[in-house]
Write an enzyme that holds these catalytic residues in place. Structure first.
Site, mmCIF file in Angstrom:
data_model
loop_
_atom_site.group_PDB
_atom_site.id
_atom_site.type_symbol
_atom_site.label_atom_id
_atom_site.label_comp_id
_atom_site.label_asym_id
_atom_site.label_seq_id
_atom_site.Cartn_x
_atom_site.Cartn_y
_atom_site.Cartn_z
ATOM 1 N N ARG A 180 11.091 -6.554 4.401
ATOM 2 C CA ARG A 180 10.929 -5.140 4.754
ATOM 3 C C ARG A 180 11.553 -4.840 6.107
ATOM 4 O O ARG A 180 12.085 -3.760 6.322
ATOM 5 C CB ARG A 180 9.435 -4.787 4.756
ATOM 6 C CG ARG A 180 9.169 -3.304 4.898
ATOM 7 C CD ARG A 180 7.721 -2.969 4.636
ATOM 8 N NE ARG A 180 6.893 -3.124 5.815
ATOM 9 C CZ ARG A 180 5.567 -2.900 5.839
ATOM 10 N NH1 ARG A 180 4.950 -2.535 4.741
ATOM 11 N NH2 ARG A 180 4.875 -3.049 6.931
ATOM 12 N N ARG A 192 11.091 -1.438 11.649
ATOM 13 C CA ARG A 192 9.835 -1.567 12.398
ATOM 14 C C ARG A 192 9.816 -2.877 13.174
ATOM 15 O O ARG A 192 9.920 -3.957 12.584
ATOM 16 C CB ARG A 192 8.644 -1.511 11.427
ATOM 17 C CG ARG A 192 8.328 -0.116 10.968
ATOM 18 C CD ARG A 192 7.217 -0.107 9.950
ATOM 19 N NE ARG A 192 5.999 -0.770 10.390
ATOM 20 C CZ ARG A 192 4.879 -0.762 9.706
ATOM 21 N NH1 ARG A 192 4.809 -0.122 8.550
ATOM 22 N NH2 ARG A 192 3.809 -1.389 10.165
ATOM 23 N N LYS A 203 0.830 -1.215 0.000
ATOM 24 C CA LYS A 203 0.000 0.000 0.000
ATOM 25 C C LYS A 203 0.867 1.268 0.000
ATOM 26 O O LYS A 203 0.626 2.183 -0.779
ATOM 27 C CB LYS A 203 -0.936 0.022 1.226
ATOM 28 C CG LYS A 203 -1.918 -1.130 1.280
ATOM 29 C CD LYS A 203 -2.947 -0.940 2.401
ATOM 30 C CE LYS A 203 -2.357 -0.997 3.797
ATOM 31 N NZ LYS A 203 -1.818 -2.314 4.174
HETATM 32 P P1 AMP Z 1 0.560 0.297 9.150
HETATM 33 O O1 AMP Z 1 1.776 1.156 8.956
HETATM 34 O O2 AMP Z 1 -0.598 0.757 8.321
HETATM 35 O O3 AMP Z 1 0.854 -1.164 8.993
HETATM 36 O O4 AMP Z 1 0.103 0.495 10.682
HETATM 37 C C1 AMP Z 1 0.944 0.159 11.754
HETATM 38 C C2 AMP Z 1 0.131 -0.011 13.015
HETATM 39 O O5 AMP Z 1 -0.536 1.226 13.342
HETATM 40 C C3 AMP Z 1 -0.995 -1.039 12.939
HETATM 41 O O6 AMP Z 1 -0.544 -2.372 13.179
HETATM 42 C C4 AMP Z 1 -1.938 -0.554 14.029
HETATM 43 O O7 AMP Z 1 -1.464 -0.887 15.315
HETATM 44 C C5 AMP Z 1 -1.843 0.964 13.860
HETATM 45 N N1 AMP Z 1 -2.840 1.459 12.881
HETATM 46 C C6 AMP Z 1 -2.590 2.042 11.671
HETATM 47 N N2 AMP Z 1 -3.730 2.370 11.058
HETATM 48 C C7 AMP Z 1 -4.744 1.990 11.877
HETATM 49 C C8 AMP Z 1 -6.156 2.030 11.787
HETATM 50 N N3 AMP Z 1 -6.782 2.536 10.710
HETATM 51 N N4 AMP Z 1 -6.871 1.560 12.846
HETATM 52 C C9 AMP Z 1 -6.269 1.054 13.935
HETATM 53 N N5 AMP Z 1 -4.934 0.955 14.070
HETATM 54 C C10 AMP Z 1 -4.167 1.425 13.051
#
Ligand code: AMP
Length: 192
Positions: free
Chosen positions: A128, A134, A14
């Site tokens: 990654r 991360r 994404k």
């Molecule tokens: P991402 O970078 O999109 O993989 O997000 C990393 C982490 O941030 C996720 O594993 C969640 O803990 C939190 N997070 C990001 N977006 C959301 C969302 N829309 N709702 C809830 N938690 C989120």
């Protein structure tokens, strides 16, 4: 306005694909994951709260996430449209987003859903982790939990957009360029 939800499991690409869509369609990128990480870097209360969930691969509660997203939309009024990356991840988030956009006399144009099988996601996240730094990419147990959370809480969101006739499923396998072209095709079929 053209407002896009870029949807898919963790590791689907994404973030990478959002960059190409932003450039081609002149969209403003909002990634809730990036916003939470920025809060963490700045050591804010919200950053610490989000971190307590993300280290376990769990979702940050809806009320907190929705409020942060609404503020980010409000801060960026003069844009041609938004691309939402990593949001919505639950049905209540999808409903809230519709409401927020409706108040601004706009709506989601299309949900582009990247389809990538689980084995490939795990491979990609492992790779990654080598340069993302991360913690949630590095630990196989956390990755497994993130995928499970996706399947249970997030996957149903596609149904929400299908019901509105706004979902387009895009094959996320292959090289980055091929996936980008598939996304452009899906976009061009809907966005004039
Ligand atoms: P991402 O970078 O999109 O993989 O997000 C990393 C982490 O941030 C996720 O594993 C969640 O803990 C939190 N997070 C990001 N977006 C959301 C969302 N829309 N709702 C809830 N938690 C989120």
């Amino acid at each position: 306005m053209t407002n896009i939800v870029l949807f898919g499991p963790p590791g689907a690409g994404k973030g990478t694909q959002a960059e190409y869509l932003v450039k081609k369609y002149n969209l403003f990128h909002i990634s809730t994951g990036d916003l939470f990480r920025k809060h963490k870097e700045n050591n804010t209360e919200l950053g610490q709260l989000a971190q307590s969930y993300s280290v376990k691969g769990e979702l940050v509660p809806d009320n907190v996430t929705i409020q942060m997203l609404a503020e980010e939309i409000d801060k960026n009024t003069e844009v041609a449209g938004f691309i939402f990356d990593g949001f919505p991840r639950t049905i209540p988030q999808a409903e809230a987003l519709d409401k927020i956009l409706k108040e601004k006399n706009t709506a989601i144009s299309l949900c582009l859903a990247l389809d990538v099988p689980e084995a490939e996601l795990k491979e990609r996240l492992k790779k990654r982790a080598l340069d993302s730094g991360r913690a949630d990419d590095a630990d196989p147990e956390i990755i497994q939990n993130r995928i499970a959370v996706y399947q249970n809480s997030t996957f149903p969101v596609i149904g929400f957009y299908k019901e509105q006739g706004k979902a387009s499923i895009v094959n996320g396998l292959g090289n980055i360029n091929d996936v980008t072209n598939r996304l452009f095709e899906a976009m061009d079929a809907v966005v004039a």
